[in-house]
Design an enzyme around this catalytic site. Sequence first.
Site, PDB file in Angstrom:
ATOM      1  N   ARG A   7      28.620  23.137   9.817  1.00 21.00           N
ATOM      2  CA  ARG A   7      28.848  22.560  11.147  1.00 21.00           C
ATOM      3  C   ARG A   7      30.323  22.185  11.301  1.00 21.00           C
ATOM      4  O   ARG A   7      30.877  21.471  10.480  1.00 21.00           O
ATOM      5  CB  ARG A   7      27.978  21.310  11.301  1.00 21.00           C
ATOM      6  CG  ARG A   7      28.280  20.450  12.506  1.00 21.00           C
ATOM      7  CD  ARG A   7      27.805  21.102  13.764  1.00 21.00           C
ATOM      8  NE  ARG A   7      28.000  20.238  14.938  1.00 21.00           N
ATOM      9  CZ  ARG A   7      27.715  20.572  16.168  1.00 21.00           C
ATOM     10  NH1 ARG A   7      27.208  21.754  16.424  1.00 21.00           N
ATOM     11  NH2 ARG A   7      27.919  19.744  17.174  1.00 21.00           N
TER      12      ARG A   7
ATOM     13  N   THR B   9       3.173  -0.569  -4.054  1.00 21.15           N
ATOM     14  CA  THR B   9       4.256  -0.755  -3.086  1.00 21.15           C
ATOM     15  C   THR B   9       5.527  -1.176  -3.812  1.00 21.15           C
ATOM     16  O   THR B   9       5.491  -1.646  -4.961  1.00 21.15           O
ATOM     17  CB  THR B   9       3.895  -1.858  -2.080  1.00 21.15           C
ATOM     18  OG1 THR B   9       3.648  -3.070  -2.810  1.00 21.15           O
ATOM     19  CG2 THR B   9       2.653  -1.488  -1.282  1.00 21.15           C
ATOM     20  N   SER B  10       6.659  -1.022  -3.132  1.00 22.72           N
ATOM     21  CA  SER B  10       7.940  -1.421  -3.726  1.00 22.72           C
ATOM     22  C   SER B  10       7.909  -2.894  -4.114  1.00 22.72           C
ATOM     23  O   SER B  10       8.535  -3.311  -5.091  1.00 22.72           O
ATOM     24  CB  SER B  10       9.084  -1.168  -2.743  1.00 22.72           C
ATOM     25  OG  SER B  10       9.190   0.211  -2.486  1.00 22.72           O
TER      26      SER B  10
ATOM     27  N   ILE C 279      23.513  12.938   9.138  1.00 23.16           N
ATOM     28  CA  ILE C 279      24.531  13.980   8.972  1.00 23.16           C
ATOM     29  C   ILE C 279      24.244  15.152   9.911  1.00 23.16           C
ATOM     30  O   ILE C 279      25.157  15.781  10.453  1.00 23.16           O
ATOM     31  CB  ILE C 279      24.590  14.438   7.499  1.00 23.16           C
ATOM     32  CG1 ILE C 279      25.191  13.304   6.645  1.00 23.16           C
ATOM     33  CG2 ILE C 279      25.394  15.724   7.327  1.00 23.16           C
ATOM     34  CD1 ILE C 279      25.170  13.563   5.139  1.00 23.16           C
TER      35      ILE C 279
ATOM     36  N   PHE D   2      -8.860   9.737  -6.647  1.00 24.14           N
ATOM     37  CA  PHE D   2      -8.857   8.444  -7.331  1.00 24.14           C
ATOM     38  C   PHE D   2      -9.111   7.382  -6.283  1.00 24.14           C
ATOM     39  O   PHE D   2      -8.338   7.246  -5.331  1.00 24.14           O
ATOM     40  CB  PHE D   2      -7.467   8.281  -7.963  1.00 24.14           C
ATOM     41  CG  PHE D   2      -7.189   7.001  -8.687  1.00 24.14           C
ATOM     42  CD1 PHE D   2      -6.556   5.951  -8.051  1.00 24.14           C
ATOM     43  CD2 PHE D   2      -7.493   6.873 -10.040  1.00 24.14           C
ATOM     44  CE1 PHE D   2      -6.240   4.786  -8.740  1.00 24.14           C
ATOM     45  CE2 PHE D   2      -7.184   5.716 -10.737  1.00 24.14           C
ATOM     46  CZ  PHE D   2      -6.546   4.670 -10.089  1.00 24.14           C
TER      47      PHE D   2
ATOM     48  N   THR E  69      -6.309   9.982  -1.180  1.00 30.61           N
ATOM     49  CA  THR E  69      -5.634  11.283  -1.081  1.00 30.61           C
ATOM     50  C   THR E  69      -6.512  12.372  -1.694  1.00 30.61           C
ATOM     51  O   THR E  69      -7.114  12.157  -2.736  1.00 30.61           O
ATOM     52  CB  THR E  69      -4.301  11.235  -1.853  1.00 30.61           C
ATOM     53  OG1 THR E  69      -3.518  10.153  -1.357  1.00 30.61           O
ATOM     54  CG2 THR E  69      -3.525  12.530  -1.691  1.00 30.61           C
TER      55      THR E  69
ATOM     56  N   LEU F 236      -9.402   3.606  -5.630  1.00 30.01           N
ATOM     57  CA  LEU F 236      -9.252   2.210  -6.043  1.00 30.01           C
ATOM     58  C   LEU F 236      -9.132   1.314  -4.803  1.00 30.01           C
ATOM     59  O   LEU F 236      -9.866   0.342  -4.664  1.00 30.01           O
ATOM     60  CB  LEU F 236      -8.015   2.050  -6.938  1.00 30.01           C
ATOM     61  CG  LEU F 236      -7.651   0.639  -7.387  1.00 30.01           C
ATOM     62  CD1 LEU F 236      -8.731   0.046  -8.278  1.00 30.01           C
ATOM     63  CD2 LEU F 236      -6.318   0.635  -8.148  1.00 30.01           C
ATOM     64  N   SER F 237      -8.222   1.689  -3.880  1.00 33.19           N
ATOM     65  CA  SER F 237      -7.969   0.857  -2.699  1.00 33.19           C
ATOM     66  C   SER F 237      -9.193   0.756  -1.807  1.00 33.19           C
ATOM     67  O   SER F 237     -10.019   1.666  -1.751  1.00 33.19           O
ATOM     68  CB  SER F 237      -6.823   1.447  -1.873  1.00 33.19           C
ATOM     69  OG  SER F 237      -5.615   1.348  -2.571  1.00 33.19           O
TER      70      SER F 237
ATOM     71  N   GLU G  48       0.533   4.139  -4.517  1.00 33.35           N
ATOM     72  CA  GLU G  48       0.561   3.976  -5.973  1.00 33.35           C
ATOM     73  C   GLU G  48       1.417   2.789  -6.379  1.00 33.35           C
ATOM     74  O   GLU G  48       2.152   2.834  -7.365  1.00 33.35           O
ATOM     75  CB  GLU G  48       1.016   5.281  -6.645  1.00 33.35           C
ATOM     76  CG  GLU G  48      -0.096   6.300  -6.542  1.00 33.35           C
ATOM     77  CD  GLU G  48       0.029   7.458  -7.500  1.00 33.35           C
ATOM     78  OE1 GLU G  48       0.352   7.222  -8.679  1.00 33.35           O
ATOM     79  OE2 GLU G  48      -0.198   8.588  -7.053  1.00 33.35           O
TER      80      GLU G  48
END
Lengths: 405, 254
Positions: A290, A387-388, A359, A145, A180, A147-148, A385
């Site tokens: 652990r 950005t935040s 952790i 795809f 991609t 687009l960008s 797809e």
Amino acid sequence: MTVLLSALGGCRILRSGCRGLSQLAELPETHQLLRQTCRDYADKELIPVAAKLDKEHAYPAKQIKELGSIGVMAIEVPEDLGGAGMDYLAYCLALEEISRGCASTGVIVSVNNSLYVGPVLKFGTEEQKKRWISPFTTGEKVGCFALSEPGNGSDAGAASTMAHQDGDHWVLNGTKAWITNSWDASAVIVFATTDKKLKHKGISAFLVPMPHSGLSLGKKEDKLGIRASSTANIILEDCRIPLDNMLGSRGAGFKIAMQTLDSGRLGIASQALGIAQASLDCAADYALKRTAFGAPIGKLQAIQFKLADMAVALESARLLTWKAALLRDSKKPFTKEAAMAKLSASEAATFCSHQAIQILGGMGYVTDMPAERHYRDARITEIYEGTSEIQRLVIAGQILKEYQL
Amino acid sequence: MSGRVLVGVKRVIDYAVKIRVKPDHTGVVTDGVKHSMNPFCEIAVEEAVKLKEKKLIKEVVAVSCGPQQSQETIRTALAMGADRGIHVEVSGKDYDSLGPLQVSKILAALAKKEEAQLIILGKQAIDDDCNQTGQMTAALLDWPQGTFASEVSLEAEKIKVVREIDGGLETIKINTPAVLTADLRLNTPRYATLPNIMKAKKKKIANVKPADLGVDLTSRLEVLRVDEPPQREAGVKVETVEDLVAKLKDTGKI
């Protein structure tokens, strides 16, 4: 439930909403079977090779073909076109399990399903569906795809790739960025401007086979994560395609892109959920084994609080994703929910993978454990797809619309 | 040979789960624990489906004895390619004491009722490791048996079975109808593909009670106590071979 609602006057919208809600609590049997199949596949075939695929930046061709025969490369496509004919909730479940095994494999499956096959299924003619969907259901071929562009990502309306008509061909010129699957794809949907004066209403979508004369690929990007999937520029220089290759009507490109990304958001949300789950699994397992200060570190409250926060972030993102999928499957508006799902899932992935390394301590920083790979894989989910930041704009836009009435 | 194959599928605790003994030592914890199809039963289903794909048999019927949840196991068999299922409902105390003798009586009764020409089972279940059901079923039906099968080929009215035995591989030829039990290397079970999962939704699972088949579920066995295996203790280091032999003699090992 149904009886009570019938007594209340048989409100159909409520009833289907309740069926949707009960699906959130317990999945239908077919979905459970599919989830189990994908989980088994990820455990046996993806987890053992994920580190190697990442290290070698190697496209998982064998795994993609096997996933094709399981039926997950075109989940929503009807059976007569070679797909599995299942719903988007099934797709999200499958993608989460696959991504839990290998995030790169997950994005390859996601792009093929949501960004390539999806728009052709929704906007294509019968002839286009047969030609451009059926060969892409088996895992033998994947699509991408475009687009960008180097000059615009979030600003999708400013597409500078141009398309002009020359006789019975369209001629495309321009460069697309960050695509991609580009190095492994057999087809691409390209968005190009057909009428510059109409601005974003002058963008159209085109189906271009790969390889094709006039289409060349830039160098494979050397990425932080999801390294087994190829990302590169697609360069179009007088790329000629038949007039029939236009997808949808002239000028509908922007709308097609935005609607496609709404669904694609759920794919990426599911990928992020898989990465978050893998991080939580890794961290919890380590916390039980652990020992420090005479006991497994899982007994320490600091570690327990981290695990709890990770689980809450993951589960809430998962429920948002499932709800958005259920709304989409009921053909209801789902733009706000999809944006919320993608936003929360991608932030959950970066949070969970960050805490998992914490952790694991020093072990989280080395390639012997998968925590570092999850951390690197998670980061892109907040970017591609949508950005935040864009997700927040979409959500706010929807909310303000609701309040304006 | 064409006809019906019965495949037994058992719902067992998943192989990856860490087993815990119940505090009252009457058994292992099963509540809330992940269950799945016994791995050897998966191999049995795969073999039956392959025979059907080769058009050597006509119908694969998956059978499971147990509570409501056994239907999930049958559904998995249907998603792998079995044609229909039979759920023999056994629950509560009857299920706790259900063992190879009762199951083989049920399978024998079903084989007669369904006019089966072949029964394929896993060689053993990973929970009780009995390795008895196949053999008992064959004896009850007075049918030949090909157990620990690593290769099965149907030839006219006979079946050639390559068996994995302690000394190596043994090849036998048996008449049909017969009972086969699947060993690890017989095949690699397929994943339930999405199209098959969808098709499985439409396949039927019949409900049957053991009483309908005239089977008495009374067990001759009583579980006295279940314990975890003893904790592995540290070893002892010795200086010479003579010391080793002396120590082995002391502890009565030789």
